[in-house]
Design a protein around this motif. Structure first.
Motif, PDB file in Angstrom:
ATOM      1  N   PHE A  63       0.833  -1.206   0.000  1.00  0.00           N
ATOM      2  CA  PHE A  63       0.000   0.000   0.000  1.00  0.00           C
ATOM      3  C   PHE A  63       0.869   1.258   0.000  1.00  0.00           C
ATOM      4  CE2 PHE A  63      -3.692  -2.568   1.253  1.00  0.00           C
ATOM      5  CZ  PHE A  63      -4.720  -1.897   0.605  1.00  0.00           C
ATOM      6  N   ALA A  64       1.879   1.289   0.863  1.00  0.00           N
ATOM      7  CA  ALA A  64       2.748   2.464   0.953  1.00  0.00           C
ATOM      8  C   ALA A  64       3.468   2.718  -0.369  1.00  0.00           C
ATOM      9  CB  ALA A  64       3.763   2.284   2.082  1.00  0.00           C
ATOM     10  N   ALA A  65       3.913   1.642  -1.011  1.00  0.00           N
ATOM     11  CA  ALA A  65       4.572   1.788  -2.312  1.00  0.00           C
ATOM     12  C   ALA A  65       3.600   2.338  -3.350  1.00  0.00           C
ATOM     13  CB  ALA A  65       5.131   0.443  -2.766  1.00  0.00           C
ATOM     14  N   PHE A  66       2.360   1.862  -3.300  1.00  0.00           N
ATOM     15  CA  PHE A  66       1.346   2.380  -4.226  1.00  0.00           C
ATOM     16  C   PHE A  66       1.107   3.864  -3.999  1.00  0.00           C
ATOM     17  CE2 PHE A  66      -3.187   3.570  -4.481  1.00  0.00           C
ATOM     18  CZ  PHE A  66      -3.341   3.567  -5.858  1.00  0.00           C
ATOM     19  N   PHE A  67       0.998   4.281  -2.736  1.00  0.00           N
ATOM     20  CA  PHE A  67       0.773   5.686  -2.443  1.00  0.00           C
ATOM     21  C   PHE A  67       1.897   6.556  -3.013  1.00  0.00           C
ATOM     22  CE2 PHE A  67      -1.342   4.115   1.722  1.00  0.00           C
ATOM     23  CZ  PHE A  67      -2.496   3.810   1.027  1.00  0.00           C
ATOM     24  N   ALA A  68       3.142   6.167  -2.735  1.00  0.00           N
ATOM     25  CA  ALA A  68       4.282   6.983  -3.152  1.00  0.00           C
ATOM     26  C   ALA A  68       4.463   6.966  -4.665  1.00  0.00           C
ATOM     27  CB  ALA A  68       5.547   6.490  -2.465  1.00  0.00           C
ATOM     28  N   LEU A  69       4.421   5.767  -5.266  1.00  0.00           N
ATOM     29  CA  LEU A  69       4.673   5.656  -6.701  1.00  0.00           C
ATOM     30  C   LEU A  69       3.557   6.300  -7.523  1.00  0.00           C
ATOM     31  CD1 LEU A  69       6.106   2.016  -6.869  1.00  0.00           C
ATOM     32  CD2 LEU A  69       7.364   4.177  -7.030  1.00  0.00           C
ATOM     33  N   SER A  70       2.318   6.150  -7.066  1.00  0.00           N
ATOM     34  CA  SER A  70       1.220   6.762  -7.816  1.00  0.00           C
ATOM     35  C   SER A  70       1.271   8.283  -7.710  1.00  0.00           C
ATOM     36  CB  SER A  70      -0.129   6.240  -7.311  1.00  0.00           C
ATOM     37  OG  SER A  70      -0.356   6.630  -5.969  1.00  0.00           O
ATOM     38  N   TYR A  71       1.708   8.792  -6.551  1.00  0.00           N
ATOM     39  CA  TYR A  71       1.788  10.246  -6.377  1.00  0.00           C
ATOM     40  C   TYR A  71       2.857  10.825  -7.305  1.00  0.00           C
ATOM     41  CZ  TYR A  71       1.824  14.795  -4.046  1.00  0.00           C
ATOM     42  OH  TYR A  71       1.739  16.139  -3.786  1.00  0.00           O
ATOM     43  N   VAL A  72       4.058  10.247  -7.268  1.00  0.00           N
ATOM     44  CA  VAL A  72       5.139  10.755  -8.113  1.00  0.00           C
ATOM     45  C   VAL A  72       4.885  10.412  -9.579  1.00  0.00           C
ATOM     46  CG1 VAL A  72       7.610  10.637  -8.598  1.00  0.00           C
ATOM     47  CG2 VAL A  72       6.811  10.626  -6.230  1.00  0.00           C
ATOM     48  N   GLY A  73       4.450   9.195  -9.831  1.00  0.00           N
ATOM     49  CA  GLY A  73       4.237   8.768 -11.202  1.00  0.00           C
ATOM     50  C   GLY A  73       3.124   9.508 -11.909  1.00  0.00           C
ATOM     51  N   SER A  74       2.157  10.034 -11.142  1.00  0.00           N
ATOM     52  CA  SER A  74       1.014  10.701 -11.772  1.00  0.00           C
ATOM     53  C   SER A  74       1.444  11.920 -12.585  1.00  0.00           C
ATOM     54  CB  SER A  74       0.002  11.127 -10.708  1.00  0.00           C
ATOM     55  OG  SER A  74       0.542  12.134  -9.857  1.00  0.00           O
ATOM     56  N   ILE A  75       2.533  12.568 -12.184  1.00  0.00           N
ATOM     57  CA  ILE A  75       2.941  13.784 -12.893  1.00  0.00           C
ATOM     58  C   ILE A  75       3.662  13.463 -14.203  1.00  0.00           C
ATOM     59  CG2 ILE A  75       3.121  15.053 -10.725  1.00  0.00           C
ATOM     60  CD1 ILE A  75       6.121  14.877 -10.923  1.00  0.00           C
ATOM     61  N   TYR A  76       3.931  12.186 -14.447  1.00  0.00           N
ATOM     62  CA  TYR A  76       4.589  11.806 -15.695  1.00  0.00           C
ATOM     63  C   TYR A  76       3.630  11.107 -16.663  1.00  0.00           C
ATOM     64  CZ  TYR A  76       8.907  12.966 -13.280  1.00  0.00           C
ATOM     65  OH  TYR A  76       9.887  13.637 -12.593  1.00  0.00           O
ATOM     66  N   VAL A  77       2.382  10.910 -16.230  1.00  0.00           N
ATOM     67  CA  VAL A  77       1.421  10.228 -17.094  1.00  0.00           C
ATOM     68  C   VAL A  77       0.998  11.129 -18.246  1.00  0.00           C
ATOM     69  CG1 VAL A  77      -0.885   9.227 -17.201  1.00  0.00           C
ATOM     70  CG2 VAL A  77       0.597   8.731 -15.246  1.00  0.00           C
ATOM     71  N   SER A  78       0.674  12.365 -17.914  1.00  0.00           N
ATOM     72  CA  SER A  78       0.232  13.312 -18.933  1.00  0.00           C
ATOM     73  C   SER A  78       1.423  14.020 -19.567  1.00  0.00           C
ATOM     74  CB  SER A  78      -0.721  14.339 -18.314  1.00  0.00           C
ATOM     75  OG  SER A  78      -0.955  15.414 -19.194  1.00  0.00           O
ATOM     76  N   LYS A  79       1.372  14.190 -20.867  1.00  0.00           N
ATOM     77  CA  LYS A  79       2.432  14.910 -21.571  1.00  0.00           C
ATOM     78  C   LYS A  79       2.513  16.356 -21.088  1.00  0.00           C
ATOM     79  CE  LYS A  79       3.929  16.418 -26.160  1.00  0.00           C
ATOM     80  NZ  LYS A  79       3.645  16.414 -27.623  1.00  0.00           N
ATOM     81  N   ASN A  80       1.359  16.939 -20.766  1.00  0.00           N
ATOM     82  CA  ASN A  80       1.332  18.326 -20.316  1.00  0.00           C
ATOM     83  C   ASN A  80       2.005  18.517 -18.965  1.00  0.00           C
ATOM     84  OD1 ASN A  80      -0.102  19.164 -22.596  1.00  0.00           O
ATOM     85  ND2 ASN A  80      -2.078  18.722 -21.638  1.00  0.00           N
TER      86      ASN A  80
END
Length: 323
Positions: free
Chosen positions: A20-37
């Motif tokens: 769960f903790a890994a999901f929280f951290a990775l999804s938070y940081v990774g979310s800013i790289y999903v969109s090209k904008n």
């Protein structure tokens, strides 16, 4: 009456809490790289020395308004997803029955530190900054003093995209994810207080490492740029982890996110204490004394001003913790 579903034994296996903790951290940081904008564009120009260079018209940099807007949307959605994950965990653990959903929702709100808002613990961090605050008072830069200006000092905080990122959305979402959600699942897994305070903030520090690439790119992608980005990132990792220890204690001690969020906002506005610069500009034993009194006051009040009976993370039934 408690506003959470309590358990006598940890209902979550520790490896699952790590997941769960890994999901929280990775999804938070990774979310800013999903969109090209939301992604910064690579440097396609000529390498530059390790200093700020001119921005090419087609490039996207971290402080561009469009990049900031896209990132704020991304981390907000990621934060919502993390909160929903905690809610689903509470619901399933409580029996996975529809009639228990309301209980699971109330329990989640409490475990995320959103059920109450104590004000006295919010003063602990400003007290630690007594030295810098006294210096700002002497030079007249505190609000409503002679050198304080609404346009120059207040508007950049509340009326720009950088201000919203640095002083509002980032502190709010980071504390919800890296304090509320992360500590909730580790407490649910029975991790000790000491480990929750001193180990979980390391993920908060590590979540800032991705800034190294942006610094490396902005400075020209040279060897000197890589060296500067590495040193800067290691320093940032150190102080964000230390700050994480502070906020984790505040959250667990009070059971509320408000002291951690207010501390985060306050520290982002003030920056790191600059004792050496303050003494060089205004050599005075009073500034030294203010710094010392701030540290002593912080140590003295951290335990006393944060004491509460409403924190799930600091309550025991007899000699046994409650989960």
């Amino acid at each position: 009456m408690p506003t959470y579903v309590a358990f006598e034994h940890p209902p979550l296996p520790l490896p699952l809490a790590h997941a769960f903790a890994a999901f929280f951290a990775l999804s938070y940081v990774g979310s800013i790289y999903v969109s090209k904008n939301a992604r910064v564009s690579p440097n396609n120009g000529q390498p530059a020395p390790a200093r700020a260079r001119a921005k090419d018209p087609e490039e996207r940099w971290r402080n561009d308004p469009g990049v900031i807007r896209a990132r704020l949307l991304a981390v907000s959605l990621s934060t919502l997803a993390s909160c929903v994950a905690v809610l689903m965990l509470m619901w399933v653990t409580g029996g996975a029955k529809k009639e228990l959903f309301h209980e699971a929702l109330i329990s989640t709100i409490t475990r995320l530190g959103l059920a109450h808002a104590p004000l006295l613990p919010c003063l602990v961090t400003p007290l630690l900054y007594l030295g810098p605050l006294y210096f700002e008072f002497l030079v007249g830069r505190l609000p409503l003093q002679r050198h304080w200006n609404i346009k120059l000092d207040l508007f950049p905080v509340v009326a720009t995209w950088q201000g919203w990122r640095n002083y509002i959305i980032a502190p709010l979402t980071e504390e919800i994810v890296f304090r509320g959600c992360t500590l909730a699942v580790y407490h649910f897994a029975g991790l000790s207080r000491t480990k929750m305070i001193f180990l979980t903030p390391l993920t908060f520090g590590a979540a800032h490492v991705h800034h190294a690439w942006e610094t490396y790119n902005r400075l020209g992608r040279t060897a000197s740029a890589a060296k500067f980005a590495t040193i800067q990132t290691l320093a940032q990792l150190a102080y964000t982890s230390l700050f994480g220890f502070h906020c984790a204690f505040l959250f667990m001690r009070t059971g509320s996110l408000l002291p951690a969020i207010s501390s985060h906002i306050f520290c982002n506005i003030m920056g790191l204490p600059a004792f050496g610069m303050h003494i060089r500009q205004l050599p005075s034993w009073r500034i030294v004394l203010a710094y010392i009194l701030g540290i002593v006051g912080y140590v003295y009040t951290m335990d006393r001003w944060t004491k509460t009976q409403s924190s799930l993370y600091w309550v025991h039934s007899g000699d046994r913790p409650i989960y």
